[in-house]
Motif scaffolding. Structure first.
Motif, short mmCIF file in Angstrom:
data_model
loop_
_atom_site.label_atom_id
_atom_site.label_comp_id
_atom_site.label_asym_id
_atom_site.label_seq_id
_atom_site.Cartn_x
_atom_site.Cartn_y
_atom_site.Cartn_z
N UNK A 1 36.23 -79.86 -15.19
CA UNK A 1 35.26 -79.93 -16.29
C UNK A 1 35.51 -78.86 -17.33
N UNK B 1 29.86 -89.00 -25.37
CA UNK B 1 29.82 -87.62 -24.88
C UNK B 1 29.32 -86.65 -25.94
N UNK B 2 29.63 -86.94 -27.21
CA UNK B 2 29.11 -86.08 -28.28
C UNK B 2 27.59 -86.14 -28.34
N UNK C 1 26.20 -84.07 -25.63
CA UNK C 1 26.32 -82.62 -25.90
C UNK C 1 25.28 -82.17 -26.90
N UNK C 2 25.04 -83.00 -27.91
CA UNK C 2 24.05 -82.60 -28.92
C UNK C 2 22.63 -82.72 -28.40
N UNK D 1 22.07 -79.51 -26.55
CA UNK D 1 22.05 -78.22 -27.25
C UNK D 1 21.32 -78.22 -28.58
N UNK E 1 22.83 -78.61 -31.30
CA UNK E 1 23.74 -77.93 -32.22
C UNK E 1 24.60 -78.87 -33.03
N UNK E 2 25.17 -78.31 -34.10
CA UNK E 2 26.16 -79.01 -34.90
C UNK E 2 27.46 -79.02 -34.09
N UNK E 3 28.08 -80.18 -33.94
CA UNK E 3 29.32 -80.25 -33.16
C UNK E 3 30.42 -79.50 -33.90
N UNK E 4 31.01 -78.55 -33.20
CA UNK E 4 32.03 -77.72 -33.82
C UNK E 4 33.39 -78.15 -33.30
N UNK E 5 34.36 -78.21 -34.19
CA UNK E 5 35.70 -78.56 -33.77
C UNK E 5 36.71 -77.76 -34.59
N UNK F 1 32.37 -81.19 -36.86
CA UNK F 1 33.18 -82.38 -36.67
C UNK F 1 32.82 -83.48 -37.67
N UNK G 1 38.05 -72.20 -32.49
CA UNK G 1 36.80 -71.49 -32.74
C UNK G 1 36.29 -70.73 -31.52
#
Lengths: 248, 509
Positions: free
Chosen positions: B51, B89-90, B93-94, B97, B99-103, B354, B428
């Motif tokens: 993971x 999956x995005x 994740x959001x 959290x 949060x803004x997805x960071x990539x 992202x 990042x």
């Protein structure tokens, strides 16, 4: 050395100044200045330039060690990314003063515009100081990362105006702002808080204010007799929790 | 694997370990920056937490016996043409959290790549091709404002002709490549040392990016463009005069219209000193320059920089490829820029939301063609050089860009790849396992600046060689003869409209 700037294109005026500085002149008096841009831009010698008239935008941009005295008002972008030296403006000044400033001092006797002290920064002995004797517009100290901003709210052309605008200290993550007579907390950005001065603050503030008063022949005690507050960022990372990593 | 949230177990990669091949050397444990591998003392075996794996392949590359293979996780959600596993999956994740997805790195989404629809010409019979192995071939490139006309006068004293026209300052590149702006902070000092040294060796330029120039790198000044961005990190009078050119960063292809937050994890003492911000704080670049709200204001900053450097250095303005790029570029040229740098939507980044990276901006190929045409139509193409970046993957793409009108190419992603990047898109986190986008000393020492420089030099030499072969094949002996020469390009599989925009004819015509 005296230069009559009447009707001279900014590029020719600044070229004359640069040549004079290069030749070792340490006192330059500019008369009849009327909006010429970029005066003192990038000057890296300890020359003193006295300006009679109103200089244009980007006065003392990228300046590195010179002193500029403006006997009337200034315009926008004074001390843009300035590294060292000093600017003294005997009147009021415009927007975006001291943007990205890294050192040196800017003393404005009266009011200043919007976004003053935006992204000022410091490292060890490089510590910029910007003092406005009058009132300030919105976004005072936006994104501030270091250095010192002082707002006195005393000398103004517009007594009816509020001492400072909205979104005070928005995005601030370093440095300190001192305000004479307190701040309007309803206008503070969420990234900052108001604190009492400690002894170190008071000692530093007295030094800054004394120099300011000396430049404008003001009474230091009169300025210091009112209570000052200190505005600090709540976090070094105001946006640290904004993101979520991509799932693995 | 134990005690993970449900969502964390829908991982992207699986680690396959061959027990007979594994010699228990624990290289994988030491090399993985994400702590995927661990040694189980009691059983004398290596274990893994799938993971945590980001698919960088550091462990499989360094395993001395080839015992490790990284595979994509074949376990899937129910097949769905609309909702890919990544979408699902995005959302998880959001939802976890807020949060803004960071990539990081360039847009990997499936958009048309116009390079793959353009073909180059070659000479056959009617004009001879040139053999670059035995004949001189010119790749040298000058960037800067070119005069409308030149005046040559006869010098009575020397008896020789002399150029009377005063030329604007130019950057001289021996290869039409610039190591693209990737800030000190996003990349570590080893990476910057490598790029600076390679630029010097190649006779080309390295762009500092927006994080300032480390004091050790001032000596490379003749091969440096210094960048000025909205955060004004490391910008001083000495810095502006340290290089041969200055770039104002307005936008970046990976994240047009937004600023940047270099995460506090990456701000160590050296970066704090160079950028002049507190250690551990985020380095915040505001979305706009707050002294530029218009073309007139841009002109003011361009000339503030020119005044600060006594008109000795060309000023570039870097903009992201967006919808009205041609009109914007025209404004930038008229504002007094000497170089316009256009970053396409495939351009890389150390960190970007992202949703921005994958949805904002336009392909560089179209932007370049539009800008070159527009500036020609307006009769001001000579006033600026055009540098492009964002999605040039090989010398073929590069030479097509030249034919579409570019003067030079920014190498960002390809330069990182040359230094060992595997495009895992996690810059990042500050934990780059290849030692490039990390400031953690343990990881950063994995990038040897001398070897990095050598690889960059090799890459540019190779591409330069290939470009000479292509030029020779077309019967041209100078890159200048191909610049903006779209007659040397033909399109396959594009619509009429695409071809009009690109200014190229279909293959066969």
């Amino acid at each position: 050395m005296k230069i009559n700037a009447q009707g001279i294109y900014y590029r020719d005026l600044n070229s004359t100044i640069r040549e004079a500085v290069l030749a070792g002149t340490d006192q330059i008096e500019l008369n009849n200045v009327n909006g010429q841009y970029f005066i003192g831009d990038g000057i890296n010698k300890p020359v003193t330039i006295t300006i009679n008239g109103v200089p244009g935008n980007d006065l003392a941009a990228f300046m590195n060690g010179a002193t500029i005295i403006v006997n009337e008002n200034g315009q926008d972008n004074i001390g843009n990314t300035m590294n060292a030296g000093k600017v003294i403006v005997h009147g009021h000044a415009g927007d975006v003063l001291g943007y990205g400033m890294r050192g040196g001092k800017i003393h404005i006797r009266k009011d200043v515009g919007y976004r003053v002290g935006i992204h000022m920064k410091s490292y060890q002995e490089n510590k910029p100081v910007l003092i406005a004797g009058g009132k300030a517009g919105d976004f005072f100290g936006e994104y501030m990362a270091g250095g010192v901003l002082i707002l006195l709210g005393m000398f103004t052309d517009d007594p009816a105006k509020d001492k400072h605008g909205y979104l005070f200290g928005t995005g601030m993550h370093g440095g300190v702002i001192y305000v004479r007579g307190g701040v309007d907390e309803s206008r503070l950005a969420k990234e900052v808080g108001v604190f009492e001065l400690d002894d170190d603050d008071r000692a530093a503030l007295e030094g800054y204010v004394a120099e300011f008063c000396q430049d404008f022949k003001l009474d230091v005690q009169e300025v210091l007799k009112e209570r000052f507050v200190k505005v600090l960022p709540r976090s070094k990372r105001p946006y640290g929790n904004m993101y979520c990593p991509m799932p693995k | 694997m134990l005690y993970k949230s449900v969502n964390e177990s829908f991982n992207e990669f699986m680690i396959e370990r061959s027990d007979p091949k594994c010699i228990r050397c624990k290289v994988c444990v030491r090399q993985c920056a994400y702590e995927v591998h661990s040694y189980v003392e009691a059983d004398d075996r290596l274990a893994e937490d799938n993971t945590l794996c980001i698919g960088c392949r550091r462990c499989s590359a360094l395993c001395p016996t080839g015992a490790i293979t990284i595979r994509s996780n074949q376990e899937t959600f129910k097949k769905n043409e609309s909702w890919s596993a990544a979408h699902i999956r995005n959302v998880y994740a959001q939802a976890d959290t807020g949060g803004i997805l960071l990539t990081a790195m360039g847009n990997p989404a499936k958009y048309p790549i116009y390079w793959d629809h353009l073909l180059l010409d070659a000479s056959q019979v009617t004009n001879p091709s040139i053999d670059p192995l035995r004949e001189p071939m010119e790749l040298r490139t000058y960037l800067g404002k070119k005069p409308d006309r030149i005046e040559v006068v006869h010098n009575e004293k020397t008896g020789k002709p002399e150029l009377k026209t005063k030329l604007s300052p130019q950057l001289t590149l021996e290869y039409p490549f610039i190591f693209s702006a990737m800030s000190y902070g996003a990349l570590n000092l080893n990476a910057h040392r490598a790029m600076a040294a390679a630029a010097q060796e190649l006779g080309t330029i390295y762009n500092t990016g927006e994080g300032g120039l480390h004091k050790d790198l001032f000596k490379y000044g003749k091969n440096v463009i210094v960048q000025v961005a909205s955060g004004r990190f490391g910008v001083s009078e000495q810095y502006l005069n340290a290089g041969v050119g200055i770039e104002i960063k307005i936008g970046q292809g990976a994240k047009p219209g937004i600023g940047g937050h270099l995460p506090g994890e990456k701000v160590d003492d050296q970066i704090s000193e160079t950028r002049m911000i507190p250690m551990g704080s985020d380095a915040i670049s505001p979305a706009p320059h707050h002294d530029i709200y218009s073309i007139e204001d841009l002109r003011q900053l361009i000339y503030a920089l020119k005044e600060a450097t006594n008109y000795t250095k060309p000023v570039s303005v870097k903009i992201a490829a967006v919808h009205h790029i041609a009109a914007i570029a025209s404004g930038v040229a008229r504002a007094g820029a000497d170089i316009i740098t256009i970053d396409g939507f495939r351009g890389g980044t150390g960190a970007a939301p992202q949703v921005i990276r994958d949805n904002v901006g336009i392909p560089m190929e179209l932007a370049l063609a539009a800008v070159d045409s527009r500036l020609r139509d307006e009769g001001i193409r000579n006033q600026v050089s055009i540098v492009v970046g964002g999605g040039v993957r090989n010398s073929g793409d590069a030479i097509k860009a030249i034919a579409l009108g570019a003067d030079a190419i920014n190498l960002g992603t390809s330069a990182l790849l040359a230094m060992g990047c595997t495009l895992c898109q996690r810059c990042y986190t500050g934990k780059c396992p290849w030692g490039i986008t990390t400031n953690n000393p343990y990881l950063a020492k994995r990038l040897n600046p001398e070897i990095g420089a050598e690889k960059l030099v090799n890459l540019v030499h190779a591409w330069g060689h290939e470009m000479k072969e292509i030029l020779g094949g077309m019967g041209l002996n100078a890159l200048e003869s191909l610049r903006g020469n779209r007659y040397k390009l033909r399109a396959v599989g594009l619509t009429e409209k695409d071809m009009n925009l690109l200014g190229v004819m279909p293959a066969g015509e």
